[in-house]
Design a protein around this motif. Structure first.
Motif, short mmCIF file in Angstrom:
data_model
loop_
_atom_site.label_atom_id
_atom_site.label_comp_id
_atom_site.label_asym_id
_atom_site.label_seq_id
_atom_site.Cartn_x
_atom_site.Cartn_y
_atom_site.Cartn_z
N ALA A 150 0.82 -1.20 0.00
CA ALA A 150 0.00 0.00 0.00
C ALA A 150 0.86 1.26 0.00
O ALA A 150 0.54 2.25 -0.67
CB ALA A 150 -0.92 -0.01 1.20
N LEU A 151 1.95 1.26 0.77
CA LEU A 151 2.92 2.36 0.78
C LEU A 151 4.31 1.77 0.94
O LEU A 151 4.49 0.77 1.63
CB LEU A 151 2.65 3.33 1.93
CG LEU A 151 1.47 4.30 1.79
CD1 LEU A 151 1.30 5.12 3.06
CD2 LEU A 151 1.62 5.22 0.58
N ASN A 152 5.30 2.41 0.32
CA ASN A 152 6.66 1.89 0.36
C ASN A 152 7.63 3.05 0.57
O ASN A 152 8.03 3.71 -0.38
CB ASN A 152 6.98 1.13 -0.93
CG ASN A 152 8.34 0.45 -0.87
OD1 ASN A 152 9.03 0.50 0.15
ND2 ASN A 152 8.73 -0.19 -1.96
N GLY B 112 -1.73 5.13 -3.21
CA GLY B 112 -1.42 5.07 -1.78
C GLY B 112 -1.99 6.24 -0.98
O GLY B 112 -1.74 6.35 0.22
N THR C 292 -4.35 5.14 1.91
CA THR C 292 -3.58 4.52 2.99
C THR C 292 -2.89 5.57 3.84
O THR C 292 -2.88 5.49 5.08
CB THR C 292 -2.53 3.55 2.41
OG1 THR C 292 -3.19 2.57 1.61
CG2 THR C 292 -1.76 2.86 3.52
N ALA D 204 2.67 3.64 -4.81
CA ALA D 204 2.90 3.54 -3.37
C ALA D 204 4.18 4.23 -2.90
O ALA D 204 4.57 4.11 -1.74
CB ALA D 204 2.94 2.07 -2.93
N ARG D 205 4.81 5.01 -3.78
CA ARG D 205 6.04 5.70 -3.41
C ARG D 205 5.89 7.21 -3.58
O ARG D 205 5.11 7.68 -4.40
CB ARG D 205 7.22 5.23 -4.28
CG ARG D 205 7.59 3.76 -4.09
CD ARG D 205 8.69 3.38 -5.06
NE ARG D 205 9.08 1.98 -4.93
CZ ARG D 205 10.03 1.53 -4.12
NH1 ARG D 205 10.69 2.39 -3.35
NH2 ARG D 205 10.31 0.25 -4.06
#
Length: 475
Positions: A2-4, A25, A28, A198-199
């Motif tokens: 979901a997030l990185n 993302g 999130t 997600a970045r």
């Protein structure tokens, strides 16, 4: 994921945009920033101090407030009851007179011109949204997250919202603004952060970021404008109305849509355009007039009759009218044809799954599969499921209301392309939208003003020309 390793830093007193395609993302991050979800790594700081413990909901509300795209107020309660829900009193009996007085004071503080004793369900979209903003700020937070606040507002209402946002900023309120409308970001925000896959991709002052560079950051590729297709409508009329009148909403509305034609309905929120569209599909019952779908006169106010006659429909509010969140993608998409997916009143899971897989592929729905609940999808993919349901029975006519509200650039192209695909197969379509870009696929646009169609504008209009007619500046 979901997030990185994603991050965002928002300066005190600024309005900071968070952009990204559906699934980037953003939702999130909002869950993490509001204490609804714990990150696997990283931390949340408010004014340099660590965020409260997840269990301490009151402490979170004092730090951050969120006005979600999906309404959270209860329509059967009054404005005052919604403003102080679950905190009507510190102890003992509720003192209703004092509660209403507190509500009036709160509404006055944030210049919300709404009766504290009115039922919230009787308010229009703009008023309900302002009540949500006032409620969010009433907890004492000076940081507020606005998630797609303009998705269901027309031009004048958006301007009024921006006036209030500027006033809040002058009072020291910090805002994170989530939107798919880039022009709004340039108008109301000072800085912008973009997430992709997600970045974190970039954070820049809005004034230093060209429009094309912003789109490239969001999509990972250069800007590609949606180009409407050229086509020649047929002779057969697949959807028409004559003399439609509903007191207080519209009057004497005549329209005709041919096979292979896209007709737009434009106008302000009070123009009556949505009311006309909802009457065509049977959600509203006109006081007088007729609706004919694919040659069959449809009983007024009868949705099943309209669908049976060959009408497909994408409603204005996908959350309340477009899908059943707890049902799967396959179940939602095949509701109109469930009777044909089995025998003796049952539905064959294999047949439903096969049709759902076909629709997922055709509309490029990003999902784990036909069994995933629609409520788990991003906004753009949930809207694609609504389109799948509208198109599953190969309708002769299609009525879509605000089809791209709250979806990203790529999803908009896919959804508008789905309308044009249906038209190329021989359907006729009515597109009702507050977005001028949605109306560019139309062969002509019927402009409504104060409940009447005032002009039939052919393809090739400019923004200035169409908006002038919508605002009543030109006949």
């Amino acid at each position: 994921m979901a997030l990185n390793g994603a991050s965002i830093a928002i300066a005190e007193g600024e309005t900071h945009a968070l952009l990204g395609r559906n699934g980037a993302g953003k939702s999130t991050l909002v869950s993490i920033l509001t204490g609804l979800q714990r990150p696997d790594a990283g931390e949340v700081l408010f004014s340099g101090e660590a965020a409260p413990a997840l269990a301490d909901r009151d402490a979170w509300r004092r730090q951050v407030a969120c006005v979600y795209q999906k309404p959270t107020i209860i329509p059967t309660l009054t404005v005052a009851e919604n403003l102080f829900l679950n905190r009507q009193t510190d102890s003992g009996m509720i003192k209703w007179r004092a509660l209403r007085a507190r509500a009036r004071e709160l509404l006055a503080t944030y210049e919300v011109d709404v009766d504290a004793e009115a039922l919230t369900g009787d308010l229009d979209v703009e008023q309900r949204q302002l009540v949500e903003i006032a409620r969010a700020l009433s907890f004492g937070a000076r940081f507020i997250i606005l998630d797609e606040p303009t998705a269901r507002l027309d031009g004048p209402a958006i301007e009024r919202l921006f006036v209030r946002m500027r006033a809040l900023r002058e009072q020291g309120v910090t805002m994170m603004y989530i939107s798919h409308h880039l022009d709004e970001v340039y108008e109301i925000c000072q800085s912008v952060t973009v997430f992709r896959d997600a970045r974190h991709v970039l954070t820049r002052p809005v004034a230093d970021l060209p429009h094309d560079d912003l789109v490239t950051a969001m999509t990972g590729e250069a800007t590609v404008a949606y180009e409407s297709r050229t086509r020649t409508p047929g002779e057969k009329v697949v959807l028409s109305s004559a003399g439609l009148t509903l007191a207080g909403r519209y009057q004497d509305v005549d329209l005709s849509v041919r096979s292979g034609e896209v007709v737009g309905l434009a106008g302000s929120a009070s123009s009556g355009k949505v009311g006309v569209a909802e009457t065509l599909v049977g959600l509203r019952k006109a006081d007088s007039g007729t609706v004919v779908v694919n040659g069959a006169r449809v009983k007024p106010g009868d949705v099943p009759a309209a669908l049976k006659a060959g009408l497909g429909f994408v409603p204005e509010d996908r959350h309340h009218e477009g899908f059943v969140p707890l049902l799967s993608v396959g179940e939602n998409a095949t509701i109109p044809i469930a009777r044909r997916l089995g025998r003796f009143g049952t539905v064959s899971p294999a047949k439903r799954r096969g049709k759902a897989v076909q629709l997922i592929k055709e509309l490029d729905i990003k999902t784990e599969g036909p069994d995933q609940p629609v409520g788990d999808l991003s906004g753009g993919n949930a809207q694609k499921v609504v389109f799948a349901r509208a198109l599953v029975d190969d309708p002769a006519a299609l009525v879509v209301i605000n089809p791209t509200a709250g979806v990203d650039v790529k999803a908009k192209q896919a959804l508008l392309g789905a309308v044009e695909d249906a038209v190329e197969r021989g359907a006729g379509a009515v597109v009702v939208s507050d977005e001028l870009d949605d109306l560019r696929i139309c062969d002509r646009v019927l402009v409504m003003f104060h409940g009447r169609i005032v002009k039939d504008v052919p393809r090739g209009w400019t923004d200035h020309e169409l908006v002038a007619v919508m605002e009543g500046i030109q006949p």
